[in-house]
Design a protein around this motif. Structure first.
Motif, PDB file in Angstrom:
ATOM      1  N   UNK A 184     -15.144   9.949 -15.349  1.00 56.14           N
ATOM      2  CA  UNK A 184     -14.200  10.761 -14.592  1.00 56.14           C
ATOM      3  C   UNK A 184     -13.019  11.152 -15.459  1.00 56.14           C
ATOM      4  N   UNK A 185     -12.554  10.188 -16.245  1.00 57.08           N
ATOM      5  CA  UNK A 185     -11.428  10.478 -17.129  1.00 57.08           C
ATOM      6  C   UNK A 185     -11.792  11.601 -18.085  1.00 57.08           C
ATOM      7  N   UNK A 186     -13.041  11.552 -18.568  1.00 59.00           N
ATOM      8  CA  UNK A 186     -13.484  12.602 -19.485  1.00 59.00           C
ATOM      9  C   UNK A 186     -13.593  13.941 -18.773  1.00 59.00           C
ATOM     10  N   UNK A 187     -14.060  13.913 -17.523  1.00 60.48           N
ATOM     11  CA  UNK A 187     -14.209  15.164 -16.764  1.00 60.48           C
ATOM     12  C   UNK A 187     -12.849  15.818 -16.560  1.00 60.48           C
ATOM     13  N   UNK A 188     -11.863  14.997 -16.220  1.00 59.43           N
ATOM     14  CA  UNK A 188     -10.527  15.534 -15.968  1.00 59.43           C
ATOM     15  C   UNK A 188      -9.991  16.259 -17.204  1.00 59.43           C
ATOM     16  N   UNK A 189     -10.382  15.746 -18.367  1.00 61.01           N
ATOM     17  CA  UNK A 189      -9.800  16.335 -19.575  1.00 61.01           C
ATOM     18  C   UNK A 189     -10.568  17.560 -20.077  1.00 61.01           C
ATOM     19  N   UNK A 190     -11.591  17.979 -19.304  1.00 58.75           N
ATOM     20  CA  UNK A 190     -12.319  19.187 -19.720  1.00 58.75           C
ATOM     21  C   UNK A 190     -11.434  20.416 -19.511  1.00 58.75           C
ATOM     22  N   UNK A 191     -11.457  21.290 -20.443  1.00 55.20           N
ATOM     23  CA  UNK A 191     -10.632  22.495 -20.382  1.00 55.20           C
ATOM     24  C   UNK A 191     -11.049  23.389 -19.204  1.00 55.20           C
ATOM     25  N   UNK A 192     -10.134  23.633 -18.224  1.00 56.59           N
ATOM     26  CA  UNK A 192     -10.490  24.415 -17.025  1.00 56.59           C
ATOM     27  C   UNK A 192     -10.990  25.808 -17.361  1.00 56.59           C
ATOM     28  N   UNK A 193     -10.573  26.362 -18.497  1.00 56.32           N
ATOM     29  CA  UNK A 193     -10.982  27.733 -18.801  1.00 56.32           C
ATOM     30  C   UNK A 193     -12.493  27.821 -19.011  1.00 56.32           C
ATOM     31  N   UNK A 194     -13.111  26.695 -19.368  1.00 58.53           N
ATOM     32  CA  UNK A 194     -14.564  26.696 -19.519  1.00 58.53           C
ATOM     33  C   UNK A 194     -15.219  27.031 -18.183  1.00 58.53           C
ATOM     34  N   UNK A 195     -14.683  26.423 -17.119  1.00 60.28           N
ATOM     35  CA  UNK A 195     -15.248  26.676 -15.793  1.00 60.28           C
ATOM     36  C   UNK A 195     -15.003  28.126 -15.382  1.00 60.28           C
ATOM     37  N   UNK A 196     -13.777  28.588 -15.644  1.00 64.54           N
ATOM     38  CA  UNK A 196     -13.448  29.976 -15.289  1.00 64.54           C
ATOM     39  C   UNK A 196     -14.429  30.940 -15.943  1.00 64.54           C
ATOM     40  N   UNK A 197     -14.623  30.727 -17.230  1.00 64.12           N
ATOM     41  CA  UNK A 197     -15.510  31.621 -17.981  1.00 64.12           C
ATOM     42  C   UNK A 197     -16.907  31.588 -17.384  1.00 64.12           C
ATOM     43  N   UNK A 198     -17.384  30.380 -17.045  1.00 58.98           N
ATOM     44  CA  UNK A 198     -18.733  30.265 -16.495  1.00 58.98           C
ATOM     45  C   UNK A 198     -18.822  30.961 -15.154  1.00 58.98           C
ATOM     46  N   UNK A 199     -17.746  30.794 -14.345  1.00 59.73           N
ATOM     47  CA  UNK A 199     -17.759  31.428 -13.030  1.00 59.73           C
ATOM     48  C   UNK A 199     -17.813  32.941 -13.145  1.00 59.73           C
ATOM     49  N   UNK A 200     -17.074  33.457 -14.099  1.00 56.28           N
ATOM     50  CA  UNK A 200     -17.087  34.916 -14.297  1.00 56.28           C
ATOM     51  C   UNK A 200     -18.484  35.373 -14.665  1.00 56.28           C
ATOM     52  N   UNK A 201     -19.217  34.501 -15.387  1.00 55.85           N
ATOM     53  CA  UNK A 201     -20.593  34.829 -15.734  1.00 55.85           C
ATOM     54  C   UNK A 201     -21.539  34.647 -14.557  1.00 55.85           C
ATOM     55  N   UNK A 202     -21.003  34.267 -13.394  1.00 56.84           N
ATOM     56  CA  UNK A 202     -21.823  34.159 -12.194  1.00 56.84           C
ATOM     57  C   UNK A 202     -22.467  32.801 -11.983  1.00 56.84           C
ATOM     58  N   UNK A 203     -21.908  31.764 -12.572  1.00 56.54           N
ATOM     59  CA  UNK A 203     -22.502  30.439 -12.412  1.00 56.54           C
ATOM     60  C   UNK A 203     -22.214  29.890 -11.021  1.00 56.54           C
ATOM     61  N   UNK A 204     -23.219  29.226 -10.423  1.00 55.41           N
ATOM     62  CA  UNK A 204     -22.968  28.572  -9.144  1.00 55.41           C
ATOM     63  C   UNK A 204     -22.562  27.113  -9.388  1.00 55.41           C
ATOM     64  N   UNK A 205     -22.434  26.406  -8.287  1.00 60.02           N
ATOM     65  CA  UNK A 205     -21.915  25.044  -8.370  1.00 60.02           C
ATOM     66  C   UNK A 205     -22.768  24.158  -9.293  1.00 60.02           C
ATOM     67  N   UNK A 206     -24.070  24.239  -9.097  1.00 57.82           N
ATOM     68  CA  UNK A 206     -24.987  23.420  -9.894  1.00 57.82           C
ATOM     69  C   UNK A 206     -24.928  23.810 -11.370  1.00 57.82           C
ATOM     70  N   UNK A 207     -24.846  25.130 -11.593  1.00 56.56           N
ATOM     71  CA  UNK A 207     -24.762  25.593 -12.977  1.00 56.56           C
ATOM     72  C   UNK A 207     -23.551  25.025 -13.681  1.00 56.56           C
ATOM     73  N   UNK A 208     -22.436  24.984 -12.954  1.00 55.84           N
ATOM     74  CA  UNK A 208     -21.211  24.464 -13.574  1.00 55.84           C
ATOM     75  C   UNK A 208     -21.405  23.022 -14.028  1.00 55.84           C
ATOM     76  N   UNK A 209     -22.035  22.244 -13.136  1.00 61.51           N
ATOM     77  CA  UNK A 209     -22.274  20.829 -13.476  1.00 61.51           C
ATOM     78  C   UNK A 209     -23.215  20.735 -14.668  1.00 61.51           C
TER      79      UNK A 209
END
Lengths: 289, 291, 468
Positions: B177-202
């Protein structure tokens, strides 16, 4: 955080519900055992021996505690445990941070050698040399002394490296200029470095406190004199094997559980702090050099 | 040379630490190594017997039984104890209410704090077919007869694996969890813009970011497989000993209970050797030192 | 990165190599130390210190604190300064650990079985001449002459001296439950089944819940009272010069089947395989089980424990002779005696022997039974009175019974003990325990558990067991 809007599709909803249900299930698997233990500890002698799903004391009573503490004299091993834990932890923190301090000093010859020297000790599992360690303790006349337990794990490579990592954020010039002003190294260490690494100290202290409090194998190996028993050994004989044929006590379930509760209390008391520092500590310590 | 004189105070500070490791780590190691080649007797001389102790250990079927138990129990704990926390951390990360998340974290972490005497003792009591809460629950759910979890060989190993995972799952989960918290949020943003769903993000963002934590956790766990002792010592009993006694139990029994100090030490050194080899192999396999 | 790791492995390898060289030198010096140690013992006899280091399992105080008082009491009575180590549990493990560590003890209290192992290891001092030359110990009033046969080795040496009169084991029943349910005392194995079943089904403790078991045991520790129904003796018997384990013969099958039936029907405590004797006792004392198999002395202790808690208790434990065999005989077992032994590395063996002699005198016996003066009991003009602590300790500090006929028990025996002892005197016999018993026992236990818990048909278990 990674998300700012909840998902709204029905699959996501279903998943969320299932997920929360799963978490609740998991939590209950963690909480029920402790609830059960506390409930039984506060039940009366006879009630604690009857079958049933016990999550709340049956016939509330502290008989279990009075029996285990006064009559079976659990306070003796408890006090021994306190002594070993407090002295052992203090010594461990002091020595480990001293070593950590030495290992961040720049330009001392042989530093690499010292680091390797300490790291090798981390690669050998202590349990594997328990017999030779036992022989060494015997030769030094340490068997049946609390000192043997304090000495077991007096310094650990893990703590040294951890302290070193914490000290590394302190600029080396500080020590250098203090030295110019004629300050001795121990003074620099005690008055400048230690205060700046209070988070590190807290981490190592908590780590050590928990592992000291739970220390088992050394006590099992080195102690046979009943007056020197520590809590874990006393608990082992109380809970797991009560084969002592000369005891006249009726050891009911509540007595055993009361013993467990007594061992849990100090750890639960420091739990909030532990949560704060443990993760940080282990990640720093496990950091690849 | 000058530097050494200049830093003599520093060396002085290191002295107690060096002394400690010499006496209580290196010397026992050396001493043990010597003993493992001796016929170690309590009184009288201790002749060197070459590799006899090692040969005896390797010929002892009890050693191989405990070795197999160690691999089976330790291996299962390693595998399940590796996957469970990751799954748990990922699932927990999907929980939105942060207060709920905090509570779960606090609770699952708890067992890690306690000794095996306490945890093992609690489970022995809870699994008891007499008044143990597990069997009481099973009976309430319609089971016909209580199950002797701690006395039947079929359950012995699963119980050990389960309790070990139960104790450590929360702690390891929180590392992730500690490692997850430190993941750069922009990675998720970028993936979402590419159309990733919840499972894809994980699957494609979170999981790859956890690899280095996984390596650390795996290394920590691998190094502890062969030295398993406390848990088994506390939870074993005569009825299931054959299925759960691990290699360190063998060493303890030989060395402390049967006077066979030479054999016990030899077995200890085989464990050290195996640990070094396994650690080394795993390090290479998972490319621990790279990145 | 990589370099560093290589360096570490290299250093580790170097250390291991270095140790081999250092080892040769180290080994020799250790050897000489060992011989010096023994030489010391030989020469030191004349100027022996009057101190003793003792390790005992059942002799001593009930708590660490009382143990301190116990040491002082010995010093008061004998002038010998004593350090008495009495581990709270796991005695055999602690004992072996202490001995194998080379820690020097002057006296050890061990079972006969352990004594045989220790003799094989050559770590015990022979006491034959000393015993024969001892006025106290050779007196048949103190220890009956025929009893010595129990501890003599094949070549007639004596290494251990009794610590107490060892009783025997038997089924112990809740007699008050029997009476309450109107059941007669069981005789045959079928009677036992009826009684045990009634204990489960007829709510003998009257709490309205079906929460009692008929029988509890501590593993296979003691089942002689049931195997007697097939006329089988526990442990070994000698037949035509060959050692035989009756529990692993075909004749034992019906008994295993009987036990398996008890287990299946919930009459036998499902924890029996993992119980230790303490847990078994506690079940009996808390109205959870109607019958256990245990020592005669404990009949009294159990009664006493409950009486101390509630003087009006109906609780009554009673010893039974066990199930009757095909030839109409009962068969119980007398336990292996506990003995004092003196290890060869004892520093004060003379004082140790003096202590053993004293242990069989009146003062020693009173200490071993009643306990410590002004703590467990008070004495005025030869009249003894137990304190509250003394009553709780049930007149047992390691010596519930003794051989010495010159010492009368000041308070008689605890309730139920005399009857139990009479049964043992009539039916019990010693068992044969060669040093290798522990290994055989493990195998027997393994298969017995399987047979009783229904994981394997009894016949198969016996067959496999016999093979091993």
């Amino acid at each position: 955080m990674n998300r700012n809007r909840p998902y709204t599709s029905w699959q996501s909803r279903c998943f969320d519900i299932a997920n929360i249900a799963l978490m609740l299930l998991l939590m209950s698997s963690m909480i029920i055992p402790f609830l059960n233990t506390f409930a039984l500890a506060f039940s009366s002698n006879l009630a604690s021996m009857t079958p049933g799903i016990v999550l709340w004391p049956k016939e509330f009573s502290v008989e279990g505690f009075t029996t285990v503490w006064n009559r079976m004299q659990l306070y003796l091993p408890f006090m021994n445990n306190v002594i070993v834990t407090v002295v052992g932890t203090a010594a461990h923190v002091l020595l480990s941070s001293m070593a950590g301090y030495v290992l961040v000093q720049q330009g001392i010859p042989g530093k690499k050698l010292m680091i390797s020297f300490i790291m090798i000790t981390m690669m050998v599992p202590g349990e594997a040399i328990m017999i030779p360690l036992y022989v060494v303790n015997r030769d030094l006349g340490l068997l049946n002394t609390l000192s043997s337990l304090i000495i077991a794990g007096l310094v650990s490579g893990f703590s040294v490296l951890l302290m070193r990592n914490f000290f590394q954020s302190i600029p080396g010039e500080m020590a250098e200029s203090a030295r110019m002003d004629g300050a001795g190294d121990f003074r620099i260490f005690a008055t400048m470095y230690l205060p700046l690494a209070s988070a590190g100290l807290a981490t190592v202290t908590l780590f050590e406190f928990v592992s000291r409090w739970n220390q088992f194998t050394p006590a099992l190996l080195y102690i046979s004199d009943q007056t020197k028993y520590t809590l874990q050994i006393a608990l082992k004989s109380l809970i797991v094997d009560t084969d002592s044929t000369s005891s006249n006590f009726i050891i009911t379930t509540n007595v055993r559980m009361a013993g467990i509760v007594i061992a849990l209390i100090p750890l639960i008391a420091i739990y909030p702090y532990v949560q704060k520092y443990f993760v940080k500590g282990i990640m720093l310590g496990a950091n690849k050099e | 040379m000058k530097a050494i004189v200049k830093y003599r105070a520093v060396y002085l500070m290191m002295l107690p630490i060096i002394a400690y490791f010499l006496i209580f780590a290196y010397y026992p190691l050396v001493r043990g190594f010597v003993i493992s080649f001796q016929q170690f007797r309590l009184i009288g001389d201790r002749p060197f017997v070459g590799l006899d102790n090692y040969a005896q250990v390797l010929k002892d079927s009890a050693f191989w039984d405990t070795f197999a138990n160690t691999l089976i129990i330790g291996g299962s704990i390693l595998a399940i104890g590796f996957i469970m926390p990751i799954a748990l951390a990922l699932l927990l990360n999907e929980v939105f209410a942060s207060w709920f998340k905090k509570i779960v974290q606090m609770v699952v972490y708890l067992p890690h704090l306690f000794s095996w005497v306490v945890v093992g003792g609690m489970w022995i009591m809870m699994l008891s077919p007499d008044t143990g809460i597990v069997n009481q629950l099973l009976l309430a759910l319609g089971a016909e007869k209580p199950i002797g979890f701690m006395s039947q060989e079929a359950y012995a190993r699963p119980v050990m694996v389960f309790t070990a995972v139960w104790k450590e799952v929360g702690f390891t989960c929180i590392l992730y969890l500690a490692a997850i918290v430190s993941i750069n949020p922009s990675l998720y943003e970028a993936a979402r813009i590419d159309g990733a769903n919840r499972w894809h993000l994980v699957r494609y963002v979170t999981l790859p970011q956890l690899v280095s934590t996984m390596k650390v956790v795996l290394m920590l766990h691998v190094m502890s497989v062969l030295k398993m002792f406390d848990q088994i010592f506390v939870m074993r009993n005569g009825a299931i000993a054959g299925k759960v006694d691990v290699i360190m139990m063998y060493t303890y029994q030989k060395g402390i209970l049967e006077f066979q100090i030479g054999m016990a030490t030899a077995a200890g050194f085989l464990v050290i050797l195996a640990t070094l080899i396994i650690t080394f192999v795993i390090r290479i396999l998972i490319r621990y030192d790279e990145e | 990165m990589r370099k560093k790791r290589k360096a570490i492995y290299a250093i580790l390898a170097a250390t291991l190599l270095g140790s081999m060289i250092a080892g040769c030198a180290g080994g020799k010096s250790e050897g000489t130390q060992g011989t010096e140690g023994t030489a010391d013992n030989g020469g030191g006899e004349k100027t022996e210190a009057r101190t003793l280091k003792i390790m005992a399992g059942v002799i001593g105080g009930k708590t660490p604190e009382e143990n301190g008082l116990f040491e002082k009491e010995i010093e008061r009575l004998t002038g010998i300064t004593v350090k008495l180590e009495k581990p709270a549990s796991d005695y055999d493990k602690k004992l072996l650990a202490a001995v194998s560590s080379g820690e020097k003890f002057d006296l050890l209290q061990i079972s006969k079985e352990k004594m045989n192992t220790f003799i094989e290891q050559g770590i015990l001092t022979p006491l034959t001449d000393k015993v024969k030359g001892s006025e106290t110990l050779s007196d048949p009033n103190v220890i009956p002459s025929e009893e010595w046969a129990q501890v003599e080795t094949k070549d007639g040496e004596i290494y251990g001296v009794f610590t107490k009169y060892q009783g025997g084991t038997m089924p112990i029943v809740r007699n008050d439950w029997l009476k309450k349910l109107g059941l007669p005392e069981p005789k045959t194995l079928d009677d036992y089944y009826t009684v045990l079943k009634a204990f489960v089904e007829q709510d003998p403790d009257g709490n309205g819940k079906k929460d009692t078991y008929g029988l509890s045991t501590a593993g296979m520790y003691e089942l002689q009272g049931f195997f007697s129904a097939a006329g089988l003796k526990q442990r070994y018997v000698e037949k035509d010069g060959k050692l035989d384990v009756p529990y692993s013969t075909d004749a034992a099958i019906p008994i295993y089947e009987w036990l398996a039936k008890l287990y299946k029907e919930g009459i036998l405590d499902p924890n029996f395989a993992t119980n230790d004797t303490g847990k078994m006792r506690d079940l009996f004392l808390t109205d959870r089980v109607g019958m256990i198999t245990y020592w005669d002395a404990w009949v009294g202790m159990l009664n006493n424990t409950r009486k101390e808690q509630d003087p009006n208790t109906e609780f009554e434990a009673k010893g039974l002779p066990g199930a009757v065999g095909p030839d109409g005989n009962h068969m119980l077992r007398r336990g292996d005696p506990d003995v004092w032994v003196i290890p060869v590395n004892a520093e004060n063996p003379e004082t140790a022997f003096e202590f053993i002699e004293w242990w069989h005198s009146k003062d020693g016996i009173i200490l071993g039974s009643l306990g410590i003066k002004d703590h467990d009991y008070t004495e005025q003009n030869g009249k003894y009175e137990l304190t509250q602590t003394g009553k709780e300790h049930a007149m047992d500090h390691g010596v519930p019974f003794w051989y010495n006929k010159n010492v009368e028990p000041p308070f008689g025996k605890l309730p139920g003990v005399q009857e139990a002892q009479d049964l043992l005197a009539k039916y019990a016999s010693l068992e044969l325990t060669p040093p290798r018993w522990a290994d055989a026992e493990k195998i027997i236990n393994e298969y017995s558990f399987k047979a009783i818990m229904g994981q394997m048909p009894a016949a198969d278990a016996v067959k496999k067991c016999g093979k091993s």
